[in-house]
Scaffold this active site. Structure first.
Site, PDB file in Angstrom:
ATOM      1  CB  THR A 181      11.208  -3.714  -8.441  1.00 14.51           C
ATOM      2  OG1 THR A 181       9.887  -3.140  -8.415  1.00 14.51           O
ATOM      3  CG2 THR A 181      11.753  -3.739  -7.023  1.00 14.51           C
ATOM      4  CD  GLU A 326      12.806  -5.892  -3.642  1.00 14.76           C
ATOM      5  OE1 GLU A 326      11.629  -5.794  -4.047  1.00 14.76           O
ATOM      6  OE2 GLU A 326      13.672  -6.570  -4.227  1.00 14.76           O
ATOM      7  CE  LYS A 434       0.467 -21.441  -5.939  1.00 13.02           C
ATOM      8  NZ  LYS A 434       1.212 -20.792  -7.042  1.00 13.02           N
ATOM      9  CD1 TRP A 439       2.657 -25.397  -4.268  1.00  6.40           C
ATOM     10  CD2 TRP A 439       4.401 -24.917  -2.954  1.00  6.40           C
ATOM     11  NE1 TRP A 439       2.269 -24.397  -3.419  1.00  6.40           N
ATOM     12  CE2 TRP A 439       3.313 -24.082  -2.600  1.00  6.40           C
ATOM     13  CE3 TRP A 439       5.597 -24.797  -2.272  1.00  6.40           C
ATOM     14  CZ2 TRP A 439       3.412 -23.131  -1.591  1.00  6.40           C
ATOM     15  CZ3 TRP A 439       5.692 -23.851  -1.264  1.00  6.40           C
ATOM     16  CH2 TRP A 439       4.609 -23.038  -0.924  1.00  6.40           C
TER      17      TRP A 439
END
Length: 538
Positions: A181, A326, A434, A439
């Site tokens: 990654t 992944e 936030k 959110w």
């Protein structure tokens, strides 16, 4: 039924048996190279035999540091079909990350493009396991280099054993490839792909409700072969007999568009930044792109305005997809259900701007603080995945325990899911704004800002605020640098009817460019550090 192993040898052999005449077109630093799958197969075996002569054994990690071209495609099969492990290394990572990756994987040999030699030469003294460097070039002699020992790729092909054959049996669970990654914090994490996982992932790319890849296609993988196997397209294309067009070193939008026009490309894949730049280039070039049946977009969320531009202005279908390192990477594709095609065009674009439906073969759940979220398109949660091409651990990394729990991969991506099962990314968990305990999706704000006719790119970050904990700040690049950048109120007014008032960014900063990661994503962490005192005045 017979316990038939699912391996890359099957993909390779089918190309040799059924599609020996099909073409691979490869752009190099000296021009266009053309050959057939028969040529490709012969050369891959010769390369494998030369690697064996160097002492490469099953399980050894062999790294590539290269652009998209025919040499890289040969390595894609020559290495795993001899039971070694293909380790594609991201050429755009910082030098210290490249050194870490090569050492952590314990790679024995490294294939290097001639044009990329300076990067490796700078870190050669840090590399602890590399036993030799194989230089990929179409020149007749080795280029000058401080690397030692070095081998010329084409000499290895010439000295290979023409009678070399691959093992009859390969364990389908054995590692075939690996990729790390691109880390924004800490060191990159290694993901290993099994033969079985790549085999089944390749099948999924051919499904008509995903990408529908077939023998009739001419495939242009713009997404790098050093990043998640170019989204699996080289493997699937070889298996299905699709013509491949490999764009070579440092392709520009002009080069990519000319390849599409000249080679009659039918499907091309890249990240949103590529398609944004190509759209701008096409305005000047006005090339014939009518061969394209689809452009595939992934890596980060594509704004609805980009999808509309391709389909309405260029008449090119736009496939929005989602995946991760992944997951090999395909997870979802935004293809409408049959009855959704009867909805209004506006509703269709809203749906297709989402990340789409889970592809067959995978399991998914989206989990919030109170458990699995409702399918209402509103309740947010983290995407969790499992399946035959989803990783179950990071390679020799303690961070496995955090990301892989109870058989599920915890993606770190926050999403909602609607009543039809369409997934919409809201943000990376770390990128959510936030504010006052609620959110705010930076992606939604970015997509809305990108719809403004004068906005080229937009990135929204959460910045510390003395009252609300965080507030959104919009970082915007205008299409024309000569445009006046003072009308912040007008830009915010453009999106105010699309969101609750408290979602609207508190301010806008105009930039010449937005910093990016090695795979083209916005570097929000760098922007957050730069503007961390913007609202506090510290």
């Amino acid at each position: 039924m017979d316990n038939y192993p699912l391996t890359l040898r099957s993909l390779f052999e089918r190309s040799q048996t059924l599609f020996p005449k099909k073409e691979v077109v490869s752009r190099t630093i000296t021009g266009i190279h053309r050959y057939t799958y028969a040529d490709f197969g012969r050369r891959a075996k010769l390369l494998s035999s030369s690697l064996q002569a160097l002492g490469v054994k099953p399980g050894d990690r062999i790294a590539t540091f290269a652009w998209n071209h025919h040499w890289h495609l040969e390595a894609y099969f020559a290495i795993p079909c001899m039971e070694a492990v293909l380790h594609t290394v991201n050429i755009r990572l910082p030098a210290d990350h490249i050194a870490y990756i090569l050492n952590h994987a314990e790679d024995r040999f490294l294939f290097v493009d001639e044009t990329l030699l300076p990067i490796i030469e700078k870190i050669k003294d840090q590399l602890t396991t590399i036993e030799g460097y194989i230089i990929m070039t179409d020149k007749k002699a080795l280029p000058p280099t401080s690397l030692q020992p070095v081998y010329l790729y084409e000499n290895m092909i010439e000295s290979g054993d023409p009678h070399f054959t691959y093992p009859e049996y390969i364990n389908e669970s054995a590692p075939a490839g690996m990729c790390y990654t691109s880390a924004t914090t800490g060191n990159p994490k290694g993901v290993v792909y099994s033969h079985r996982g790549i085999y089944l992932h390749s099948l999924s790319i051919g499904l008509s409700d995903t990408l529908g890849l077939s023998e009739r296609d001419t495939v242009l993988p713009i997404v790098p072969m050093f990043h998640v196997n170019a989204w699996g397209l080289p493997f699937a294309s070889v298996w299905f007999g699709s013509k491949q067009v490999l764009p070579g070193p440092a392709p520009t939008p002009d080069i990519l568009l000319r390849l599409v026009a000249d080679e009659k490309v039918t499907i091309a894949a890249g990240v949103p930044t590529v398609w944004t730049a190509a759209l701008k280039a096409q305005e000047a070039l006005q090339l014939d792109l009518s061969s394209l049946r689809a452009v595939v977009c992934g890596g980060s969320a594509a704004p609805r305005s980009l999808i509309e531009s391709y389909e309405q202005r260029l008449k090119v279908p736009f496939y929005h997809a989602y995946g991760m390192t992944e997951t090999c990477p395909l997870v979802t594709v935004a293809r409408l259900k049959s009855y959704q095609e009867k909805a209004s065009l506006d509703e269709q674009y809203d749906t297709r701007a989402m990340q789409g439906l889970l592809v067959p073969g995978l399991d998914m759940k989206i989990v919030g603080p109170r458990g699995e979220v409702a399918w209402d398109g509103k309740e947010m949660g983290e995407i969790m995945l499992r399946g035959p091409w989803v990783a179950t651990e990071y390679y020799k990394d303690v961070r496995t325990a955090e990301a892989f729990q109870d058989g599920w991969f915890h993606s770190g991506d926050i999403a909602v899911i609607d009543s039809e099962g369409f997934v919409k990314l809201v943000d990376r968990a770390k990128d959510l704004v936030k504010s006052g305990g609620e959110w705010i999706s930076s992606l939604d704000l970015e997509n809305a800002l990108m719809a403004h006719p004068n906005v080229f790119e937009a990135c929204v970050i959460g910045v510390p605020h003395p009252k609300w904990e965080e507030r959104p700040l919009a970082c915007v690049v205008l299409k024309d640098a000569a445009l006046q950048a003072g009308d912040k109120k007008g830009l915010l007014a453009f999106i105010e009817d699309k969101f609750a008032k408290w979602w609207i960014p508190d301010d806008v900063v105009f930039l010449h460019e937005i910093p990016r990661t090695s795979v083209g994503k916005f570097m929000k962490r760098e922007l957050r550090e730069q503007y961390q005192t913007y609202f506090t005045g510290d």
